[in-house]
Design a protein around this motif. Structure first.
Motif, PDB file in Angstrom:
ATOM      1  N   GLU A 183      28.242  11.910 120.678  1.00 30.17           N
ATOM      2  CA  GLU A 183      28.634  10.500 120.620  1.00 30.17           C
ATOM      3  C   GLU A 183      29.617  10.182 119.505  1.00 30.17           C
ATOM      4  O   GLU A 183      30.163   9.065 119.461  1.00 30.17           O
ATOM      5  N   ASN A 184      29.885  11.142 118.592  1.00 26.32           N
ATOM      6  CA  ASN A 184      30.902  10.915 117.558  1.00 26.32           C
ATOM      7  C   ASN A 184      32.274  10.654 118.175  1.00 26.32           C
ATOM      8  O   ASN A 184      33.105   9.959 117.579  1.00 26.32           O
ATOM      9  N   PHE A 185      32.507  11.209 119.369  1.00 25.92           N
ATOM     10  CA  PHE A 185      33.797  10.982 120.018  1.00 25.92           C
ATOM     11  C   PHE A 185      33.975   9.517 120.428  1.00 25.92           C
ATOM     12  O   PHE A 185      35.111   9.062 120.606  1.00 25.92           O
ATOM     13  N   GLY A 186      32.871   8.804 120.570  1.00 25.21           N
ATOM     14  CA  GLY A 186      32.932   7.391 120.931  1.00 25.21           C
ATOM     15  C   GLY A 186      32.691   6.459 119.764  1.00 25.21           C
ATOM     16  O   GLY A 186      32.623   5.242 119.951  1.00 25.21           O
ATOM     17  N   SER A 187      32.567   7.017 118.558  1.00 22.29           N
ATOM     18  CA  SER A 187      32.351   6.179 117.370  1.00 22.29           C
ATOM     19  C   SER A 187      33.238   6.645 116.222  1.00 22.29           C
ATOM     20  O   SER A 187      34.263   6.034 115.933  1.00 22.29           O
ATOM     21  N   LEU A 188      32.887   7.745 115.596  1.00 19.90           N
ATOM     22  CA  LEU A 188      33.632   8.233 114.437  1.00 19.90           C
ATOM     23  C   LEU A 188      35.100   8.499 114.756  1.00 19.90           C
ATOM     24  O   LEU A 188      35.996   8.204 113.959  1.00 19.90           O
ATOM     25  N   PHE A 189      35.375   9.042 115.946  1.00 24.46           N
ATOM     26  CA  PHE A 189      36.741   9.446 116.304  1.00 24.46           C
ATOM     27  C   PHE A 189      37.452   8.461 117.230  1.00 24.46           C
ATOM     28  O   PHE A 189      38.605   8.708 117.612  1.00 24.46           O
ATOM     29  N   ILE A 190      36.803   7.382 117.602  1.00 24.11           N
ATOM     30  CA  ILE A 190      37.373   6.546 118.658  1.00 24.11           C
ATOM     31  C   ILE A 190      38.729   5.952 118.288  1.00 24.11           C
ATOM     32  O   ILE A 190      39.642   5.884 119.116  1.00 24.11           O
ATOM     33  N   HIS A 191      38.880   5.529 117.019  1.00 21.58           N
ATOM     34  CA  HIS A 191      40.154   4.902 116.634  1.00 21.58           C
ATOM     35  C   HIS A 191      41.293   5.903 116.599  1.00 21.58           C
ATOM     36  O   HIS A 191      42.404   5.602 117.056  1.00 21.58           O
ATOM     37  N   LYS A 313      25.752  17.752 128.368  1.00 19.42           N
ATOM     38  CA  LYS A 313      27.028  18.404 128.078  1.00 19.42           C
ATOM     39  C   LYS A 313      28.105  17.387 127.718  1.00 19.42           C
ATOM     40  O   LYS A 313      28.049  16.212 128.108  1.00 19.42           O
ATOM     41  N   LEU A 314      29.094  17.884 126.984  1.00 16.83           N
ATOM     42  CA  LEU A 314      30.168  17.024 126.492  1.00 16.83           C
ATOM     43  C   LEU A 314      30.940  16.377 127.653  1.00 16.83           C
ATOM     44  O   LEU A 314      31.227  15.177 127.628  1.00 16.83           O
TER      45      LEU A 314
END
Length: 327
Positions: A183-191, A313-314
């Motif tokens: 879920e980091n791809f939708g929070s930490l990295f989203i911007h 899975k991712l």
């Protein structure tokens, strides 16, 4: 690494046992004579429903766990800073920055016997968490499930100190040490994904068994409800090993836009972490954990006797959440 006012609490059930026995007539001499019927006093057994407290209950793993427990008909109480949670859950105000809120859960429910513990996100976390842990035990809590991380060793920095403290208390416990969240791809990295089409890291070509919060919640559910506590710690990992290059390639395929992995220095990454509000100590710690991926620190945790392997899975996460990265 890394709020419904309806109560789930069932009122204490009262089970009344009416026990009786009759003694038939006996003939003594020539005339029938009744013996008195014996009726023992009414016995009432009180059935108590125990409650599981979830700190950080509106967070990524806590809310998923609350839903699993609710579906299995377990009594749940959630903590949040505002004291609110989505229905059908009951919440109480709890803030790691305000020790006066630590007793709120036990005022709301005297039957709490297990706690899912999401530690305060400060570098020196034990002095903050210790008063609550001690209070919980004094109120009857028998088991803790602590959320930590793969690279946080028992007795080490941050949650490692809390891990060590809980293990020293003689209570039942399990420490879950998940790898990096899908879920980091939708929070930490989203911007950075939406603004620059990139994910930046210091991991180089190191592989990560990215883990979904659903799998972490299931591991916590199992640890809380196990008949016998493990009194140990476990790595929680996903079913596949991927580099960030491979992860961004999958994301590119799913959303139809080229996303790349940008390799940055430790100094650059710590600067980014500080820019989003982390303390210098916390930023350095997180950077060190991510830098260890380049030396296969996460890959080595796959398939050990202390590893719990999830199923999410991712690609499935990317497919289900495409709208997050649509410009």
């Amino acid at each position: 690494m890394s709020r419904s006012t309806d109560s789930l609490l069932n009122p204490s059930a009262k089970i009344a046992l009416a026990v009786w026995s009759g003694i038939k007539e006996n003939l003594i001499h020539t005339q029938p004579k009744k013996r008195p019927t014996y009726s023992p006093p009414l016995i009432t057994l009180k059935a108590t429903t125990m409650t599981i407290l979830i700190t950080g209950g509106t967070g990524k793993t806590g809310f998923k766990l609350a839903k699993l427990l609710h579906a299995a008909n377990h009594s749940v109480l959630i903590t949040s800073r505002k004291g609110v949670a989505p229905e059908p859950f009951k919440a109480v105000t709890f803030d790691w920055n305000d020790a006066s809120t630590f007793e709120n859960p036990f005022k709301a429910d005297a039957n709490i016997n297990k706690v899912y513990l999401v530690a305060p996100s400060v570098f020196d976390a034990l002095p903050v968490a210790k008063p609550f842990i001690d209070l919980a035990i004094s109120k009857g809590v028998k088991r803790f499930v602590l959320l930590s991380a793969t690279q946080l060793q028992k007795g080490g920095v941050f949650i490692g100190k809390i891990h060590e403290y809980i293990a020293s208390l003689g209570v039942e416990y399990t420490v879950l040490r998940p790898t990096w969240f899908i879920e980091n791809f939708g929070s930490l990295f989203i911007h950075s994904i939406n603004n620059s089409n990139t994910v930046a890291s210091v991991t180089k070509n190191g592989k990560i068994p990215f883990i979904g919060v659903d799998d972490i919640a299931k591991a916590a559910f199992d640890a809380l409800l196990a008949e016998k506590s493990s009194n140990s710690d476990f790595y929680v990992v996903g079913p596949e090993l991927l580099t960030y290059d491979q992860a961004t390639e999958i994301l590119s395929e799913v959303i139809g836009r080229k996303i790349t992995h940008t390799h940055i220095t430790n100094e650059q990454e710590q600067g980014f972490f500080r820019s989003i509000g982390m303390s210098p100590e916390y930023a350095a710690m997180l950077n060190g954990m991510e830098a260890a991926i380049a030396d296969d620190a996460e890959e080595k945790l796959v398939g050990t006797s202390k590893t719990i392997t999830g199923t999410h899975k991712l690609r499935d996460y990317f497919e289900a959440n495409k709208a997050l990265w649509t410009k």
